[in-house]
Design an enzyme around this catalytic site. Structure first.
Site, PDB file in Angstrom:
ATOM      1  N   HIS A 194      -1.332   3.992   7.792  1.00  0.00           N
ATOM      2  CA  HIS A 194      -0.745   4.690   6.639  1.00  0.00           C
ATOM      3  C   HIS A 194      -0.486   6.167   6.889  1.00  0.00           C
ATOM      4  O   HIS A 194      -1.376   6.875   7.383  1.00  0.00           O
ATOM      5  CB  HIS A 194      -1.658   4.525   5.424  1.00  0.00           C
ATOM      6  CG  HIS A 194      -1.858   3.096   5.035  1.00  0.00           C
ATOM      7  ND1 HIS A 194      -2.973   2.384   5.388  1.00  0.00           N
ATOM      8  CD2 HIS A 194      -1.054   2.233   4.370  1.00  0.00           C
ATOM      9  CE1 HIS A 194      -2.870   1.142   4.932  1.00  0.00           C
ATOM     10  NE2 HIS A 194      -1.710   1.016   4.316  1.00  0.00           N
TER      11      HIS A 194
ATOM     12  N   SER B  49       0.798  -1.235   0.000  1.00  0.00           N
ATOM     13  CA  SER B  49       0.000   0.000   0.000  1.00  0.00           C
ATOM     14  C   SER B  49       0.825   1.277   0.000  1.00  0.00           C
ATOM     15  O   SER B  49       0.335   2.318  -0.416  1.00  0.00           O
ATOM     16  CB  SER B  49      -0.920   0.022   1.222  1.00  0.00           C
ATOM     17  OG  SER B  49      -0.161  -0.163   2.406  1.00  0.00           O
TER      18      SER B  49
ATOM     19  N   ASP C 294      -4.684   6.969   8.223  1.00  0.00           N
ATOM     20  CA  ASP C 294      -5.431   5.937   8.925  1.00  0.00           C
ATOM     21  C   ASP C 294      -4.456   5.235   9.866  1.00  0.00           C
ATOM     22  O   ASP C 294      -3.294   5.635   9.964  1.00  0.00           O
ATOM     23  CB  ASP C 294      -6.158   4.989   7.953  1.00  0.00           C
ATOM     24  CG  ASP C 294      -5.217   4.104   7.155  1.00  0.00           C
ATOM     25  OD1 ASP C 294      -4.044   3.929   7.558  1.00  0.00           O
ATOM     26  OD2 ASP C 294      -5.651   3.561   6.111  1.00  0.00           O
TER      27      ASP C 294
END
Ligand SMILES: *[C@@H]1O[C@H](CO)[C@@H](O)[C@H](O)[C@H]1NC(C)=O
Ligand SMILES: *[C@@H]1O[C@H](CO)[C@@H](O)[C@H](O)[C@H]1NC(C)=O
Length: 365
Positions: free
Chosen positions: A340, A43, A337
């Protein structure tokens, strides 16, 4: 001296000098236009490949992307741009590295580079399954192989080989192996692997991956090391004593140390696998993260141990959604979040990557 004729001559010369300067600028631009950037991994470098597959590991809904151009939730797990987007801009290639699985990409987009990364992926073959059926590293290589033959039909074998050789390859993987696989959520690997044995398993996979990239002709591989994972808000929450864990939020040293242990071996592996005509640069982001965690205020951050989305201690992916409360100022948070970083953190982390990009660009002059 200085009749109208001489003046005219001077004008002509100056005009030509200007043209020459413009032409040189143009050449520089076309040179960097030949440079492409590719990303592989998880990610931290996935701009939205997971939008195109069946998985729950997605971020293509608000509040993700609230600070992206036109506030588009692209699938990037942050409010704006990723480290790889900053790298592409910095190298003068383009402002965003798009996901390869977007079948609507123009030939120009394809030729300047794409990301094959998939949020939730890792080196351990079990990891992409545990994180919701995302794209494994070998599958990302398959996509790269497919990409290569796709552009070959457009620009020919010779130009394709040159593009592949000159391009920059940014790799980010391993975090999910430790987070979702070794320590939790499943913790499956920990039942049968000591940490050194798990490193060994990951190194075998890393070796295969680098081998494949080199065999396909990659010339400049940039491998990003793991962050201090023990300081990520979700890790702090899940590994804390449930009674005081929400109040006394402290980094989990054991998990950060495991990440740093991986980094040391991975760095060695990169060195071992270098070839005369292909560089593999290991870039550590660990210290940059640590600097921020140790003194967030120094970098203009108010909060480092909780994230912006929702309660800030748990939410990630589908649990961070349009119903979640958002912090008033995203830029003063290290994390968007619970797993991240925010765009601003990514822009700071990019500073650790920039000297390597400089080195690669210098080699091309
Ligand atoms: C594909 O790109 C074209 C041109 O940019 C655009 O008009 C079209 O809407 C896009 N289609 C999809 C499915 O995104
Ligand atoms: C938000 O935080 C950033 C970073 O600390 C700061 O520069 C900016 O002024 C803040 N914005 C507001 C509206 O407070």
């Amino acid at each position: 001296m200085g009749g109208p004729c001489v003046n005219f001559l001077r004008f002509v010369i100056q005009f030509q000098l200007i043209l020459l300067a413009l032409a040189q600028k143009q050449t520089l631009r076309t040179n960097s236009g030949n440079l492409a950037i590719f990303a592989f991994g998880d990610s931290f470098v996935d701009p939205g490949n997971n939008n195109y597959i069946r998985t729950i590991s997605k971020a293509n809904f608000p509040p993700y992307g609230i600070d992206f151009e036109n506030q588009i939730p692209t699938g990037r797990f942050t409010n704006g741009r990723l480290v790889t987007d900053y790298a592409a801009s910095y190298a003068g290639i383009k402002d965003y590295v798009p996901p390869y699985l977007d079948r609507n990409l123009s030939m120009e987009e394809l030729l300047t580079g794409v990301s094959f990364a998939s949020a939730g992926s890792g080196y351990d073959p079990l990891t992409p399954t545990l994180t919701g059926g995302v794209i494994s590293m070998p599958k990302q290589i398959d996509h790269f192989r497919e990409y290569k033959s796709r552009i070959e039909t457009q620009i020919g074998k010779e130009r394709t080989e040159a593009l592949i050789k000159n391009a920059v390859y940014v790799i980010s993987a391993g975090s999910n192996d430790f987070l979702f696989n070794y320590f939790w959520v499943s913790g499956i690997r920990r039942l049968s692997y000591s940490l050194p044995r798990y490193y060994h398993l990951l190194m075998q996979q890393l070796q295969h991956f680098l081998q494949d990239l080199l065999d396909l002709g990659a010339g400049n591989i940039v491998m990003m090391g793991l962050p201090p994972l023990g300081c990520f808000p979700l890790v702090i929450t899940l590994k804390s004593n449930p009674i005081n864990g929400f109040l006394e939020r402290q980094c989990v040293t054991r998990i950060s140390d495991a990440a740093q242990g991986f980094n040391q071996i991975a760095k060695q592996k990169c060195k071992e696998m270098e070839r005369v005509d292909s560089q593999i640069y290991y870039v550590s982001l660990y210290e940059s993260y640590m600097d921020i965690f140790q003194d967030p205020k120094k970098f203009g951050f108010d909060k480092a141990d909780t994230s912006c989305c929702g309660t800030g201690i748990l939410e990630v992916s589908i649990f961070c959604n349009r119903r979640s409360r958002l912090c008033p100022n995203v830029s003063d948070h290290v994390f968007f979040d619970s797993l991240h970083p925010t765009e601003r953190t990514y822009s700071l982390l990019f500073e650790a990557l920039a000297p390597t990009i400089d080195l690669i660009l210098q080699g091309k002059q």
